[in-house]
Design a protein around this motif. Structure first.
Motif, PDB file in Angstrom:
ATOM      1  N   LEU A 132      40.168  42.852  43.818  1.00  0.00           N
ATOM      2  CA  LEU A 132      39.352  42.221  42.926  1.00  0.00           C
ATOM      3  C   LEU A 132      39.712  40.597  43.311  1.00  0.00           C
ATOM      4  O   LEU A 132      40.897  40.140  43.256  1.00  0.00           O
ATOM      5  CB  LEU A 132      39.786  42.390  41.469  1.00  0.00           C
ATOM      6  CG  LEU A 132      38.825  41.543  40.286  1.00  0.00           C
ATOM      7  CD1 LEU A 132      37.457  41.896  40.300  1.00  0.00           C
ATOM      8  CD2 LEU A 132      39.459  41.799  38.989  1.00  0.00           C
ATOM      9  N   LEU A 133      38.731  39.741  43.517  1.00  0.00           N
ATOM     10  CA  LEU A 133      38.680  38.318  43.810  1.00  0.00           C
ATOM     11  C   LEU A 133      38.818  37.661  42.682  1.00  0.00           C
ATOM     12  O   LEU A 133      37.662  37.492  42.140  1.00  0.00           O
ATOM     13  CB  LEU A 133      37.692  37.951  44.771  1.00  0.00           C
ATOM     14  CG  LEU A 133      37.858  36.594  45.280  1.00  0.00           C
ATOM     15  CD1 LEU A 133      39.027  36.200  45.849  1.00  0.00           C
ATOM     16  CD2 LEU A 133      36.676  35.950  45.985  1.00  0.00           C
ATOM     17  N   VAL A 134      39.736  36.580  42.106  1.00  0.00           N
ATOM     18  CA  VAL A 134      39.887  36.175  41.087  1.00  0.00           C
ATOM     19  C   VAL A 134      40.089  34.676  41.245  1.00  0.00           C
ATOM     20  O   VAL A 134      40.999  34.416  41.988  1.00  0.00           O
ATOM     21  CB  VAL A 134      40.990  36.474  40.087  1.00  0.00           C
ATOM     22  CG1 VAL A 134      41.152  35.904  38.884  1.00  0.00           C
ATOM     23  CG2 VAL A 134      40.621  37.998  39.678  1.00  0.00           C
ATOM     24  N   HIS A 135      39.411  33.583  40.560  1.00  0.00           N
ATOM     25  CA  HIS A 135      39.618  32.161  40.756  1.00  0.00           C
ATOM     26  C   HIS A 135      40.306  32.107  39.277  1.00  0.00           C
ATOM     27  O   HIS A 135      40.149  32.104  38.100  1.00  0.00           O
ATOM     28  CB  HIS A 135      38.365  31.466  40.685  1.00  0.00           C
ATOM     29  CG  HIS A 135      38.617  29.969  41.045  1.00  0.00           C
ATOM     30  ND1 HIS A 135      38.749  29.334  40.090  1.00  0.00           N
ATOM     31  CD2 HIS A 135      39.034  29.336  42.078  1.00  0.00           C
ATOM     32  CE1 HIS A 135      39.084  27.846  40.471  1.00  0.00           C
ATOM     33  NE2 HIS A 135      39.133  27.994  41.725  1.00  0.00           N
ATOM     34  N   ALA A 136      41.472  31.279  39.599  1.00  0.00           N
ATOM     35  CA  ALA A 136      42.293  30.699  38.660  1.00  0.00           C
ATOM     36  C   ALA A 136      42.388  29.136  38.611  1.00  0.00           C
ATOM     37  O   ALA A 136      42.645  28.764  39.614  1.00  0.00           O
ATOM     38  CB  ALA A 136      43.824  31.326  38.528  1.00  0.00           C
ATOM     39  N   LEU A 137      42.262  28.484  37.467  1.00  0.00           N
ATOM     40  CA  LEU A 137      42.150  27.213  37.383  1.00  0.00           C
ATOM     41  C   LEU A 137      43.425  26.476  37.698  1.00  0.00           C
ATOM     42  O   LEU A 137      43.678  25.217  38.483  1.00  0.00           O
ATOM     43  CB  LEU A 137      41.841  26.973  35.860  1.00  0.00           C
ATOM     44  CG  LEU A 137      41.709  25.337  35.673  1.00  0.00           C
ATOM     45  CD1 LEU A 137      40.582  24.816  36.466  1.00  0.00           C
ATOM     46  CD2 LEU A 137      41.430  24.893  34.073  1.00  0.00           C
ATOM     47  N   ASP A 138      44.681  27.090  37.072  1.00  0.00           N
ATOM     48  CA  ASP A 138      45.980  26.524  37.484  1.00  0.00           C
ATOM     49  C   ASP A 138      47.181  27.546  37.806  1.00  0.00           C
ATOM     50  O   ASP A 138      47.503  28.334  36.706  1.00  0.00           O
ATOM     51  CB  ASP A 138      46.432  25.485  36.268  1.00  0.00           C
ATOM     52  CG  ASP A 138      47.510  24.639  36.661  1.00  0.00           C
ATOM     53  OD1 ASP A 138      47.653  24.207  37.837  1.00  0.00           O
ATOM     54  OD2 ASP A 138      48.286  24.573  35.530  1.00  0.00           O
ATOM     55  N   VAL A 139      47.434  27.715  38.737  1.00  0.00           N
ATOM     56  CA  VAL A 139      48.467  28.743  39.176  1.00  0.00           C
ATOM     57  C   VAL A 139      49.871  28.257  39.881  1.00  0.00           C
ATOM     58  O   VAL A 139      49.442  27.412  40.699  1.00  0.00           O
ATOM     59  CB  VAL A 139      47.905  29.780  40.143  1.00  0.00           C
ATOM     60  CG1 VAL A 139      48.853  30.938  40.437  1.00  0.00           C
ATOM     61  CG2 VAL A 139      46.570  30.395  39.290  1.00  0.00           C
TER      62      VAL A 139
END
Length: 162
Positions: A132-139
């Motif tokens: 699953l490709l996930v975009h996270a705002l602040d990692v």
């Protein structure tokens, strides 16, 4: 009973959604919603030959509670990020989350949960359904974030979709 209600959870959901759309609980609304709740699953039954087994107990209730809490907390975290941190201080990342879930319904529920939580968006599922490709705002740590998603959501979904 199985012939009358081939998908009891779908029937219950249809009745609830109908009553929410009508925005008024009357005898006529409940009867008409009940008719829809009985007829629509019957017509869609041929399209669900291998429906997954779902456990509607404490596992599902716990999952919904965790997701609800995470949505509330993530709203405050994203608001804080937007109001008090500069854009250049954010560490937005694309994460590849390996998936151990077996059914498309469980994978869809995982992707939907991630997208419902502010600050993260499910973007794509690999063709074989394993990533699953996930975009996270602040990692801060990619591996820790992937481990958190797997432990917090995927492990619970595996118990629900036995």
């Amino acid at each position: 009973m199985k012939r009358l209600l081939p998908h009891p959870a779908l029937s219950a959901m249809l009745l609830v959604v109908w009553l929410l759309m009508v925005n008024n609980i009357t005898v006529g609304g409940v009867v008409l919603g009940g008719i829809f709740a009985l007829i629509l699953p019957k017509f869609t039954q041929p399209f669900w030959p291998d429906r997954p087994r779902v456990r509607f107990g404490s596992a599902l209730a716990g999952y919904l509670a965790i997701v609800g809490l995470d949505i509330i907390l993530a709203n405050f975290q994203v608001a804080w990020l937007i109001l008090f941190r500069r854009n250049r201080d954010l560490h937005a990342r694309w994460l590849i989350v390996p998936i151990d879930l077996a059914t498309p319904e469980a994978i869809t529920m995982l992707a939907g949960t991630i997208s419902l939580t502010p600050g993260t968006v499910s973007s794509d599922v690999s063709a074989d359904g394993r990533f699953l490709l996930v975009h996270a705002l602040d990692v801060a740590d990619d591996a820790a974030e992937v481990a958190r998603i797997k432990a917090r959501y995927e492990a619970r979904l595996q118990r629900i979709f036995a």
